[in-house]
Design a protein around this motif. Structure first.
Motif, PDB file in Angstrom:
ATOM      1  N   ASP A 300       0.815  -1.221   0.000  1.00 29.47           N
ATOM      2  CA  ASP A 300       0.000   0.000   0.000  1.00 29.47           C
ATOM      3  C   ASP A 300       0.845   1.265   0.000  1.00 29.47           C
ATOM      4  O   ASP A 300       0.348   2.350  -0.329  1.00 29.47           O
ATOM      5  N   PRO A 307       0.909   1.408  -6.100  1.00 33.72           N
ATOM      6  CA  PRO A 307      -0.307   0.611  -6.275  1.00 33.72           C
ATOM      7  C   PRO A 307      -1.287   1.196  -7.283  1.00 33.72           C
ATOM      8  O   PRO A 307      -2.055   0.448  -7.891  1.00 33.72           O
ATOM      9  N   GLU A 308      -1.272   2.517  -7.486  1.00 38.46           N
ATOM     10  CA  GLU A 308      -2.276   3.126  -8.375  1.00 38.46           C
ATOM     11  C   GLU A 308      -2.158   2.643  -9.826  1.00 38.46           C
ATOM     12  O   GLU A 308      -3.164   2.249 -10.435  1.00 38.46           O
ATOM     13  N   LYS A 311      -3.344  -0.888 -10.034  1.00 39.61           N
ATOM     14  CA  LYS A 311      -4.812  -0.992  -9.964  1.00 39.61           C
ATOM     15  C   LYS A 311      -5.445  -0.603 -11.297  1.00 39.61           C
ATOM     16  O   LYS A 311      -6.441  -1.207 -11.725  1.00 39.61           O
ATOM     17  N   ARG A 312      -4.885   0.376 -11.982  1.00 47.32           N
ATOM     18  CA  ARG A 312      -5.431   0.751 -13.294  1.00 47.32           C
ATOM     19  C   ARG A 312      -5.301  -0.401 -14.284  1.00 47.32           C
ATOM     20  O   ARG A 312      -6.228  -0.681 -15.055  1.00 47.32           O
ATOM     21  N   PHE A 314      -5.039  -3.598 -13.456  1.00 50.77           N
ATOM     22  CA  PHE A 314      -5.949  -4.633 -12.969  1.00 50.77           C
ATOM     23  C   PHE A 314      -7.384  -4.359 -13.415  1.00 50.77           C
ATOM     24  O   PHE A 314      -8.099  -5.268 -13.852  1.00 50.77           O
ATOM     25  N   ASP A 315      -7.827  -3.109 -13.299  1.00 55.45           N
ATOM     26  CA  ASP A 315      -9.205  -2.767 -13.654  1.00 55.45           C
ATOM     27  C   ASP A 315      -9.506  -3.061 -15.118  1.00 55.45           C
ATOM     28  O   ASP A 315     -10.655  -3.366 -15.478  1.00 55.45           O
ATOM     29  N   PHE A 324      -7.800  -7.840  -6.465  1.00 56.46           N
ATOM     30  CA  PHE A 324      -6.723  -6.906  -6.160  1.00 56.46           C
ATOM     31  C   PHE A 324      -6.753  -6.634  -4.666  1.00 56.46           C
ATOM     32  O   PHE A 324      -7.828  -6.433  -4.084  1.00 56.46           O
TER      33      PHE A 324
END
Length: 362
Positions: A300, A307-308, A311-312, A314-315, A324
């Motif tokens: 984190d 992580p951002e 995450k993009r 992953f989305d 995630f």
């Protein structure tokens, strides 16, 4: 951005250059304790390691677990040129639930130490990819399994994504941690955050150096090493992780002599040019459809592979199952700083996805 272990290299080299009797004595005690911790005595165990002919050269493969019936993990290491074998004492509890294969790829660890730079053959991302497929087949044959669980960290996630995307018939799922997102050079979250930290701290000299580099990442190996070092040393949690997790794991590894540690550090220097080969990779262009369960577990507070961006990516991934999660209180090397949290995610999210009746039909 891709992670190197520049700080570990410098700090470990300093330790190796000036050892004292007390320090070496304490090291021996810790190594002995770690060696004892690594013993596996269960009836259905596996604990073997040695050289396997992969890609035309001998490469070191370790297979460990308390029960051969457990799911098999193939780790794709970070670095480049590092080896996850140094983290064995920290991840020993994982071996109660999984059989873990750790491979020192060409240019890394015991593979490099055995024959040095001259014996590594072609050092390229494409060759590492071919090697990984050979290692996968070796593991399938050796353990009698149809698929293995692919777990990649840091630099290894570049290879891991390609393997998972292209060969769902070989892998039961993909797990990325310290997930790199290159995005064809467009991703600059870590760079912008570094500039902000330096400006807030009033570090004018370092800020000038970073702004002189620019954010387009068309850097030399030396410039990238300088950048990574600044990223990690300007973040307290990252710097603490380097000292307490990475360097301590290196120094107290029961599998590495002092000569072995020197070879370990030389391997990272030797393998650094691999970083330049991945700068143009675009994960979206290569494809975001995966025909296997897909997981990303990111620190984190990771400032090197934030992580951002992970995450993009992953989305935008399409997969039969995906999840995630953030590892709390973790910088880069998240799974090794908090191996308990990582194991909990593997048991609660990943293992059910690969052992359910539906998963076995994928």
């Amino acid at each position: 951005m891709l992670a190197t272990i520049a700080i570990a290299t410098a700090a470990s080299a300093a330790v190796l250059a000036a050892p004292v009797a007390g320090l070496l004595g304490y090291r021996q005690l810790k190594r002995a304790a770690n060696a004892k911790r690594l013993r596996i005595t269960t009836p259905n165990r596996i604990d073997e390691s040695g050289f396997v002919r992969i890609g035309g050269i001998d490469q070191w493969v370790s297979i460990r677990g308390e029960d051969r019936r457990n799911p098999v993990i193939l780790e794709i290491q970070g670095g480049p040129g590092a080896s996850n074998l140094v983290f064995l004492p920290r991840t020993r509890p994982w071996e109660r639930h999984f059989t873990i294969v750790r491979w020192d790829m060409r240019g890394a660890g015991h593979t490099f130490a055995a024959t040095g730079a001259a014996g590594q053959g072609e050092l390229s991302l494409e060759q590492l990819y071919r090697d990984a497929l050979e290692v996968t087949q070796h593991v399938r044959d050796r353990l009698g399994v149809a698929k293995v669980l692919l777990v990649a960290n840091s630099f290894g996630t570049v290879l891991g994504l390609r393997l998972a995307r292209n060969h769902p018939e070989l892998y039961s799922a993909y797990v990325g941690t310290d997930q790199n997102v290159i995005a064809g050079g467009r991703e600059r979250s870590a760079y912008d955050a570094l500039v902000a930290r330096l400006r807030a701290a009033g570090k004018k000299k370092e800020l000038a150096a970073v702004t002189a580099l620019g954010a387009d990442t068309s850097w030399s190996v030396e410039q990238l090493s300088q950048y990574n070092k600044l990223v990690l040393t300007t973040d307290p949690l990252s710097y603490d992780t380097m000292k307490t997790v990475v360097i301590r794991s290196l120094w107290f590894s029961p599998l590495h002599t002092l000569r072995g540690l020197r070879a370990y550090l030389k391997a990272m220097t030797f393998s650094e040019p691999l970083i330049l080969q991945v700068g143009a990779i675009d994960e979206w262009a290569e494809g975001t459809t995966f025909h296997l369960p897909f997981f990303v577990f990111q620190g984190d507070s990771d400032v090197l592979t934030p992580p951002e961006p992970a995450k993009r990516l992953f989305d935008d991934v399409t997969a039969p199952v995906k999840d995630f999660a953030l590892i709390r209180g973790a910088s880069h090397f998240a799974s090794f700083r908090h191996p308990d949290q990582f194991l909990d995610l593997m048991l609660t999210k990943v293992r059910p996805a690969i052992t359910s009746p539906h998963a076995l039909q994928l």
